[in-house]
Design an enzyme around this catalytic site. Structure first.
Site, PDB file in Angstrom:
ATOM      1  CG  ASP A  55       4.524   0.080 -25.246  1.00 24.11           C
ATOM      2  OD1 ASP A  55       5.458  -0.609 -24.787  1.00 24.11           O
ATOM      3  OD2 ASP A  55       3.899   0.936 -24.597  1.00 24.11           O
ATOM      4  CE1 TYR A  58       3.977  -8.715 -25.913  1.00 24.40           C
ATOM      5  CE2 TYR A  58       2.058  -7.282 -26.141  1.00 24.40           C
ATOM      6  CZ  TYR A  58       2.636  -8.459 -25.680  1.00 24.40           C
ATOM      7  OH  TYR A  58       1.876  -9.371 -25.000  1.00 24.40           O
ATOM      8  CG  ASP A  59       0.619  -3.090 -28.965  1.00 22.75           C
ATOM      9  OD1 ASP A  59       0.621  -3.944 -28.064  1.00 22.75           O
ATOM     10  OD2 ASP A  59       0.443  -1.876 -28.765  1.00 22.75           O
ATOM     11  CB  SER A 104      -1.779 -15.265  10.081  1.00 18.40           C
ATOM     12  OG  SER A 104      -2.391 -14.149   9.569  1.00 18.40           O
ATOM     13  CD  GLU A 135      10.529 -13.932   1.480  1.00 16.57           C
ATOM     14  OE1 GLU A 135      11.482 -14.693   1.224  1.00 16.57           O
ATOM     15  OE2 GLU A 135       9.339 -14.216   1.278  1.00 16.57           O
ATOM     16  CE  LYS A 137       3.330  -9.138   7.182  1.00 18.30           C
ATOM     17  NZ  LYS A 137       2.169  -8.543   6.548  1.00 18.30           N
ATOM     18  CG  ASP A 139       0.624  -3.226   3.056  1.00 22.27           C
ATOM     19  OD1 ASP A 139      -0.212  -4.108   3.339  1.00 22.27           O
ATOM     20  OD2 ASP A 139       0.586  -2.078   3.531  1.00 22.27           O
ATOM     21  CE1 TYR A 248       3.814 -14.828   0.461  1.00 20.66           C
ATOM     22  CE2 TYR A 248       3.836 -12.741  -0.718  1.00 20.66           C
ATOM     23  CZ  TYR A 248       3.200 -13.640   0.110  1.00 20.66           C
ATOM     24  OH  TYR A 248       1.951 -13.355   0.591  1.00 20.66           O
ATOM     25  CE  LYS A 335       8.431 -16.242   3.905  1.00 20.16           C
ATOM     26  NZ  LYS A 335       8.040 -16.192   2.496  1.00 20.16           N
ATOM     27  CE  LYS A 359       2.320  -5.490  10.836  1.00 21.88           C
ATOM     28  NZ  LYS A 359       1.382  -5.674   9.727  1.00 21.88           N
ATOM     29  CB  CYS A 453     -25.452  26.286   0.489  1.00 17.46           C
ATOM     30  SG  CYS A 453     -23.781  26.962   0.499  1.00 17.46           S
ATOM     31  CB  CYS A 456     -24.996  31.091  -0.529  1.00 17.78           C
ATOM     32  SG  CYS A 456     -25.545  29.653  -1.463  1.00 17.78           S
ATOM     33  CB  CYS A 471     -24.126  24.966  -3.036  1.00 16.12           C
ATOM     34  SG  CYS A 471     -24.444  26.710  -3.287  1.00 16.12           S
ATOM     35  CB  CYS A 476     -22.342  29.841  -3.515  1.00 14.06           C
ATOM     36  SG  CYS A 476     -21.804  29.308  -1.877  1.00 14.06           S
TER      37      CYS A 476
HETATM   38  S1  IVH Z   1       4.937 -16.037   3.932  1.00 13.99           S
HETATM   39  C1  IVH Z   1       2.999 -19.806   5.796  1.00 13.99           C
HETATM   40  N1  IVH Z   1       6.131 -14.000   2.811  1.00 13.99           N
HETATM   41  O1  IVH Z   1       1.622 -11.347   5.017  1.00 13.99           O
HETATM   42  C2  IVH Z   1       3.582 -18.451   5.590  1.00 13.99           C
HETATM   43  N2  IVH Z   1       3.898 -13.696   3.555  1.00 13.99           N
HETATM   44  O2  IVH Z   1       0.624 -11.115   7.734  1.00 13.99           O
HETATM   45  C3  IVH Z   1       3.042 -17.792   4.383  1.00 13.99           C
HETATM   46  N3  IVH Z   1       2.984 -11.482   3.064  1.00 13.99           N
HETATM   47  O3  IVH Z   1      -0.815 -13.828   4.741  1.00 13.99           O
HETATM   48  C4  IVH Z   1       3.283 -16.344   4.320  1.00 13.99           C
HETATM   49  N4  IVH Z   1       4.773 -10.675   2.074  1.00 13.99           N
HETATM   50  O4  IVH Z   1      -0.306 -12.384   2.660  1.00 13.99           O
HETATM   51  C5  IVH Z   1       5.004 -14.450   3.398  1.00 13.99           C
HETATM   52  N5  IVH Z   1       7.321 -12.314   1.747  1.00 13.99           N
HETATM   53  C6  IVH Z   1       6.200 -12.757   2.324  1.00 13.99           C
HETATM   54  C7  IVH Z   1       5.061 -11.939   2.446  1.00 13.99           C
HETATM   55  C8  IVH Z   1       3.909 -12.451   3.094  1.00 13.99           C
HETATM   56  C9  IVH Z   1       3.531 -10.433   2.439  1.00 13.99           C
HETATM   57  C10 IVH Z   1       1.613 -11.491   3.620  1.00 13.99           C
HETATM   58  C11 IVH Z   1       0.852 -12.765   3.364  1.00 13.99           C
HETATM   59  C12 IVH Z   1       0.454 -13.267   4.733  1.00 13.99           C
HETATM   60  C13 IVH Z   1       0.520 -12.025   5.540  1.00 13.99           C
HETATM   61  C14 IVH Z   1       0.691 -12.309   7.016  1.00 13.99           C
END
Ligand code: IVH
Length: 714
Positions: A55, A58-59, A104, A135, A137, A139, A248, A335, A359, A453, A456, A471, A476
């Site tokens: 670090d 780099y700094d 979505s 791949e 998902k 969160d 992604y 996909k 999910k 409280c 007490c 309190c 107490c």
């Molecule tokens: S693809 C048109 N890939 O999940 C398709 N989404 O529940 C575009 N998400 O709105 C989405 N990981 O925010 C895609 N590997 C992944 C993802 C992903 C998380 C989220 C994304 C989406 C939501 C849908």
């Protein structure tokens, strides 16, 4: 992104630059090299998690770049590493239209759902087998980025999917998002990419600990933390949150040959016959391109598979490793890999037909909020605790949850009788995510805060900028007993077999009145109690006796000084030779210490100015506790100086936290993941993916628990 020879070249370049810094011979003409070197080290650090520079090194290059730019403002470019630093506040985030609506995903929950979806995919494409890219998902909070002529020009939140907020300044605080990327190598002129902003589990825990230390409500999960952080108006604060991003999805691009791609649909906008050599044709190609250009895409995590059975296997395999990942995922995304096939399958108004989310088992559940009880904590804070209909979430039954304070209750709009959504994210304490107000029937009742409280009966008070009612009667009984419970607890003096229930029992029987009383228990009387046999009494005696040897930082934490968590306790212990000496420190002296702000300093000051507290410390000393710093002990035991450790699997003899403390006490450092920076991986029972990963890196030494203990004991 960088080949081996390129890596070597950049490392040599960086070392040369460092030498020039030392020799004061760096010139403005070195600016391009400086930027090249800094970008390279950012990539090593933030994308590969495998830095080649400290670090400090780099700094020092970074500061030189800042200096040259300050002297020559005309040389500043928008993608210079210094341009991530945002000063000042954002007023409002303007609304911006996405180039392509952010749809979505359709959800699936089991193998059967996936088999059905695969059948539809084969029907729609007319193929007997479809190639899928699978791949994680992620969160977090979704974002869209636009690059034009290789420069990041805009970052936006998802919003309603059609338009979101322009959060470009905040996005620039995420070090794994490149400010420029050579899309032109692929002939791409304009591109929109999507991804997810995350706060990793480690940073989330630290962040929540800070909130709790400041008597603020912790957040329910890292997703809320990421989403909230993106909308902060002070980008310096955003920078401090250490956000990360996975990219992604390429939703749109235009290229020099006249091609336009929109969510998988490729259209030629002119009739020229140029080559299509560089044209992206599959989703996995786009992930590879992003990775090669320096983005963190799921290049390593994704798998291209045919046949739904192997897709299901891969999803199940990932679910098993879910807890070992440094960030949260809530499922997998499958996909269709080929853009032509994606286009053929098309979309509904809500989601593409060519993708589906699988999910994982929910860590959320709904239940009823039946009542609210008020508990008095060790600092007098009155905490409302929601009593719930018991509900099972990821391995445990939850029946009561802290709802923190009045403001929190208002913000979440909680009422007695409400249906509530609760979540247990990883190993974090369960939290209420929200009340399901649409399910109300009118019989719900307001939660009324007491004025006195509950223990007490003294009048509760609230300071102006504080969220909690307190309190203030330090005698107490509720506070005293909570202070003793905290003192004996696992992370404090760690007096085993002296938990909550026993402390309360002894306190109620008058065997114990204050903290020093822990070391003066009337064992003759205890022996007469039901359930206290000779063996359990001896265990308790030994545990109490052993606690006298705890290092100073544990004692400081055990005292329960407001705002002094484990981290601050360590800072204080490393600073002072003899604990009561803090009574001579001014607020300013305290504030001059590392990471101690005015609020924390004020609280420490008040604690050590109270004669009763100093008296208690001397009593503890007379009882045999250690009030002196173990600085000398630390030096003597610093055999692991500079060595890095990571633990995986279940240890049999040691507790994980004790083993980690042993490392730190001996001068070693703990890492959160497997990388070439790691020296030792200590493996317990049922070790998983970390061990597999470590086996591939020859420099990592894998130790059993026994070997670890041998190493520690020299
Ligand atoms: S693809 C048109 N890939 O999940 C398709 N989404 O529940 C575009 N998400 O709105 C989405 N990981 O925010 C895609 N590997 C992944 C993802 C992903 C998380 C989220 C994304 C989406 C939501 C849908």
């Amino acid at each position: 992104m960088y080949s081996t020879s390129h890596t070597q070249k950049l490392q040599t370049l960086s070392t040369n630059l460092l030498q020039k810094v030392k020799a004061h011979s760096l010139k403005a003409s070195d600016i391009t090299h400086l930027r090249e070197a800094l970008r390279f080290h950012e990539y090593r650090y933030y994308i590969l998690n495998d830095p080649l520079f400290s670090d400090f090194e780099y700094d020092s290059l970074y500061k030189e770049l800042e200096k040259i730019e300050a002297e020559n403002p005309s040389l500043i470019t928008s993608d210079s590493p210094t341009q991530r630093v945002a000063i000042g506040l954002t007023k409002d985030f303007p609304t911006v239209q996405h180039l392509v609506p952010m749809l979505s995903l359709e959800n699936s929950y089991d193998a059967e759902d996936l088999i059905d979806w695969d059948r539809k995919a084969r029907e729609l494409t007319g193929l007997t087998e479809v190639e899928y890219c699978v791949e994680p998902k992620f969160d977090g909070a979704s974002i869209s980025l636009i690059y034009e002529n290789d420069l990041l020009v805009r970052g936006a939140t998802r919003g309603d999917g059609v338009a979101g907020d322009d959060i470009t300044t905040n996005i620039k605080q995420i070090r794994s998002v490149p400010l420029s990327a050579a899309f032109s190598k692929y002939g791409i002129q304009q591109i929109e990419i999507r991804g997810e902003v995350l706060m990793n589990k480690n940073n989330f825990k630290k962040y929540n600990d800070q909130l709790v230390e400041q008597s603020l409500a912790p957040l329910a999960n890292p997703r809320n933390a990421a989403a909230g952080s993106l909308r902060i108006k002070n980008s310096k604060e955003v920078s401090r949150r250490n956000l990360e991003a996975f990219l992604y999805h390429v939703s749109y691009f235009t290229n020099v040959d006249g091609w336009t791609m929109t969510d998988g649909r490729l259209i030629k906008t002119n009739n020229d016959h140029h080559s299509t050599a560089n044209l992206l044709l599959t989703h996995s190609d786009s992930l590879k391109m992003l990775w090669d250009l320096g983005f963190r895409s799921p290049q390593k995590e994704k798998k291209v598979l045919t046949g739904i059975e192997s897709v299901i296997d891969y999803c199940n395999q990932f679910e098993k490793e879910r807890d070992d990942l440094p960030y949260e995922i809530d499922g997998m995304v499958i996909k269709v890999n080929d853009f032509l096939l994606q286009d053929k399958m098309g979309m509904t108004t809500h989601h593409p037909r060519w993708a589906i989310a699988f999910k994982f088992k929910a860590r959320q559940a709904t239940t009823k909020l039946r009542a609210v009880e008020f508990q008095v904590g060790r600092t007098g804070a009155v905490t409302p605790v929601a009593k719930l209909d018991p509900v099972f979430i990821s391995g445990v039954t939850v029946s009561s949850i802290s709802v923190h304070n009045e403001e929190y209750i208002k913000e979440k709009d909680l009422k007695i009788g409400d249906s509530v959504l609760i979540e247990r994210a990883g190993d974090v304490i369960p939290q209420i995510v929200k009340s399901l107000t649409e399910l109300r029937d009118g019989d719900e009742q307001e939660i009324v805060f007491p004025k006195h409280c509950p223990v007490c009966k003294s009048k509760l008070t609230k300071e102006d900028e504080e969220a909690v009612w307190r309190c203030v009667n330090i005698e107490c009984p509720a506070q005293v007993v909570e202070r003793i419970i905290h003192f004996a607890s696992k992370d404090a003096m760690d007096i085993r077999s002296f938990g909550d229930a026993n402390v309360r029992k002894f306190f109620n029987l008058g065997f114990l009145k204050d903290v020093p009383g822990v070391y003066n228990l009337p064992f003759d009387k205890i022996a007469m109690l039901e359930g206290f046999k000779e063996k359990s009494i001896n265990n308790l005696k030994t545990a109490i006796e052993n606690s006298k040897q705890q290092p100073l930082h544990r004692l400081i934490y055990a005292l329960g000084i407001r705002f002094v968590g484990e981290t601050t306790a360590k800072v204080l212990a490393a600073f002072i030779d003899y604990l009561p000496n803090f009574k001579n420190y001014s607020i300013e002296d305290l504030q001059n210490m590392e990471d101690i702000g005015p609020k924390v300093a004020g609280s420490i000051y008040t604690f050590f100015r109270l004669p009763d507290n100093i008296k208690m410390l001397h009593e503890l000393e007379a009882l045999g506790l250690n009030l002196k710093s173990n600085k000398s002990a630390m030096v003597a035991g610093s055999s692991l100086e500079g060595q890095t450790f990571l633990f995986t699997g279940t240890l049999m003899q040691l507790k994980r936290s004790d083993a980690e403390e042993m490392v730190e006490k001996n001068g070693g450092k703990l890492l959160s993941g497997v990388s070439s920076k790691l020296n030792y991986l200590v493996v317990g029972e049922d070790a998983g993916s970390k061990l597999e990963k470590a086996k591939k890196i020859t420099s990592i030494k894998v130790l059993s628990e026994k070997e670890f203990l041998q190493l520690i004991n020299g």
